[in-house]
Design a protein around this motif. Structure first.
Motif, PDB file in Angstrom:
ATOM      1  N   LEU A  20       0.851  -1.188   0.000  1.00  0.00           N
ATOM      2  CA  LEU A  20       0.000   0.000   0.000  1.00  0.00           C
ATOM      3  C   LEU A  20       0.884   1.234   0.000  1.00  0.00           C
ATOM      4  N   ILE A  21       0.464   2.257  -0.753  1.00  0.00           N
ATOM      5  CA  ILE A  21       1.164   3.548  -0.745  1.00  0.00           C
ATOM      6  C   ILE A  21       0.175   4.602  -0.275  1.00  0.00           C
ATOM      7  N   ILE A  22       0.574   5.362   0.732  1.00  0.00           N
ATOM      8  CA  ILE A  22      -0.191   6.520   1.189  1.00  0.00           C
ATOM      9  C   ILE A  22       0.733   7.709   0.989  1.00  0.00           C
ATOM     10  N   SER A  23       0.308   8.646   0.152  1.00  0.00           N
ATOM     11  CA  SER A  23       1.158   9.778  -0.189  1.00  0.00           C
ATOM     12  C   SER A  23       0.422  11.090  -0.006  1.00  0.00           C
ATOM     13  N   ASP A  24       1.157  12.091   0.435  1.00  0.00           N
ATOM     14  CA  ASP A  24       0.632  13.444   0.462  1.00  0.00           C
ATOM     15  C   ASP A  24       0.684  13.998  -0.953  1.00  0.00           C
ATOM     16  N   TRP A  25      -0.256  14.827  -1.307  1.00  0.00           N
ATOM     17  CA  TRP A  25      -0.237  15.463  -2.630  1.00  0.00           C
ATOM     18  C   TRP A  25       0.907  16.463  -2.694  1.00  0.00           C
ATOM     19  N   ASN A  26       1.062  17.263  -1.657  1.00  0.00           N
ATOM     20  CA  ASN A  26       2.048  18.339  -1.657  1.00  0.00           C
ATOM     21  C   ASN A  26       3.340  17.890  -0.977  1.00  0.00           C
ATOM     22  N   ILE A  66      -7.882  10.464  -9.874  1.00  0.00           N
ATOM     23  CA  ILE A  66      -8.633   9.282 -10.292  1.00  0.00           C
ATOM     24  C   ILE A  66      -8.239   8.886 -11.715  1.00  0.00           C
ATOM     25  N   SER A  67      -8.058   9.870 -12.583  1.00  0.00           N
ATOM     26  CA  SER A  67      -7.699   9.570 -13.970  1.00  0.00           C
ATOM     27  C   SER A  67      -6.344   8.879 -14.078  1.00  0.00           C
ATOM     28  N   PHE A  68      -5.484   9.054 -13.090  1.00  0.00           N
ATOM     29  CA  PHE A  68      -4.175   8.409 -13.092  1.00  0.00           C
ATOM     30  C   PHE A  68      -4.124   7.164 -12.207  1.00  0.00           C
ATOM     31  N   GLY A  69      -5.266   6.763 -11.653  1.00  0.00           N
ATOM     32  CA  GLY A  69      -5.347   5.482 -10.975  1.00  0.00           C
ATOM     33  C   GLY A  69      -5.258   5.489  -9.465  1.00  0.00           C
ATOM     34  N   VAL A  70      -5.522   6.628  -8.822  1.00  0.00           N
ATOM     35  CA  VAL A  70      -5.539   6.620  -7.358  1.00  0.00           C
ATOM     36  C   VAL A  70      -6.694   5.736  -6.896  1.00  0.00           C
ATOM     37  N   ASN A  71      -6.489   4.986  -5.824  1.00  0.00           N
ATOM     38  CA  ASN A  71      -7.538   4.091  -5.330  1.00  0.00           C
ATOM     39  C   ASN A  71      -8.460   4.739  -4.318  1.00  0.00           C
ATOM     40  N   ASN A  72      -7.942   5.719  -3.587  1.00  0.00           N
ATOM     41  CA  ASN A  72      -8.763   6.427  -2.614  1.00  0.00           C
ATOM     42  C   ASN A  72      -8.106   7.759  -2.320  1.00  0.00           C
ATOM     43  N   TYR A  73      -8.850   8.624  -1.676  1.00  0.00           N
ATOM     44  CA  TYR A  73      -8.456  10.000  -1.476  1.00  0.00           C
ATOM     45  C   TYR A  73      -8.895  10.407  -0.084  1.00  0.00           C
ATOM     46  N   ILE A  74      -8.057  11.135   0.638  1.00  0.00           N
ATOM     47  CA  ILE A  74      -8.425  11.575   1.976  1.00  0.00           C
ATOM     48  C   ILE A  74      -8.025  13.036   2.152  1.00  0.00           C
ATOM     49  N   VAL A  75      -8.943  13.828   2.696  1.00  0.00           N
ATOM     50  CA  VAL A  75      -8.696  15.260   2.898  1.00  0.00           C
ATOM     51  C   VAL A  75      -8.277  15.495   4.339  1.00  0.00           C
ATOM     52  N   LYS A  76      -7.178  16.233   4.498  1.00  0.00           N
ATOM     53  CA  LYS A  76      -6.673  16.586   5.834  1.00  0.00           C
ATOM     54  C   LYS A  76      -7.476  17.760   6.383  1.00  0.00           C
ATOM     55  N   PRO A  77      -7.640  17.871   7.650  1.00  0.00           N
ATOM     56  CA  PRO A  77      -7.181  16.917   8.668  1.00  0.00           C
ATOM     57  C   PRO A  77      -8.104  15.710   8.718  1.00  0.00           C
ATOM     58  N   TYR A  78      -7.546  14.582   9.083  1.00  0.00           N
ATOM     59  CA  TYR A  78      -8.322  13.355   9.227  1.00  0.00           C
ATOM     60  C   TYR A  78      -7.881  12.655  10.502  1.00  0.00           C
ATOM     61  N   ASP A  79      -8.731  11.774  10.981  1.00  0.00           N
ATOM     62  CA  ASP A  79      -8.377  11.035  12.191  1.00  0.00           C
ATOM     63  C   ASP A  79      -8.076   9.573  11.829  1.00  0.00           C
ATOM     64  N   ALA A  80      -7.656   8.825  12.811  1.00  0.00           N
ATOM     65  CA  ALA A  80      -7.245   7.437  12.582  1.00  0.00           C
ATOM     66  C   ALA A  80      -8.396   6.590  12.030  1.00  0.00           C
TER      67      ALA A  80
END
Length: 95
Positions: A20-26, A66-80
């Motif tokens: 799994l890869i979790i990456s920040d956009w910025n 999404i067009s480049f194949g991201v599986n999910n997206y999360i907006v900060k701030p987020y909790d566990a």
């Protein structure tokens, strides 16, 4: 595995397998979208689930990821619990 930047992530992905890869956009050197594009082009990582985190909820940005194949997206701030739901949505229930 943890990476300090997009360039660091690419170097580590070249040497190790991940589930799994979790990456920040910025990021300073290579942004998350560029990382996603490279990951999707590499045969070894093309199918690795990828979750993008960002501080913006821009619909065009989401569509682009999404067009480049991201599986999910999360907006900060987020909790566990939010992160857990996003992860479970792409890889299944966590035990």
């Amino acid at each position: 595995m943890k990476a300090r930047s997009g360039r660091d992530a690419l170097g580590k992905l070249d040497k190790a397998s991940v589930d799994l890869i979790i990456s920040d956009w910025n990021m300073d050197d290579i942004d998350g979208l560029t990382l996603l594009k490279v990951v999707r082009k590499h045969p070894r990582t093309t199918a690795v689930p990828f979750i993008m985190a960002t501080g913006r909820s821009d619909k065009e940005q989401v569509k682009e990821a999404i067009s480049f194949g991201v599986n999910n997206y999360i907006v900060k701030p987020y909790d566990a619990s939010t992160m857990r739901r996003r992860i479970e949505a792409v890889i299944g229930a966590l035990t």
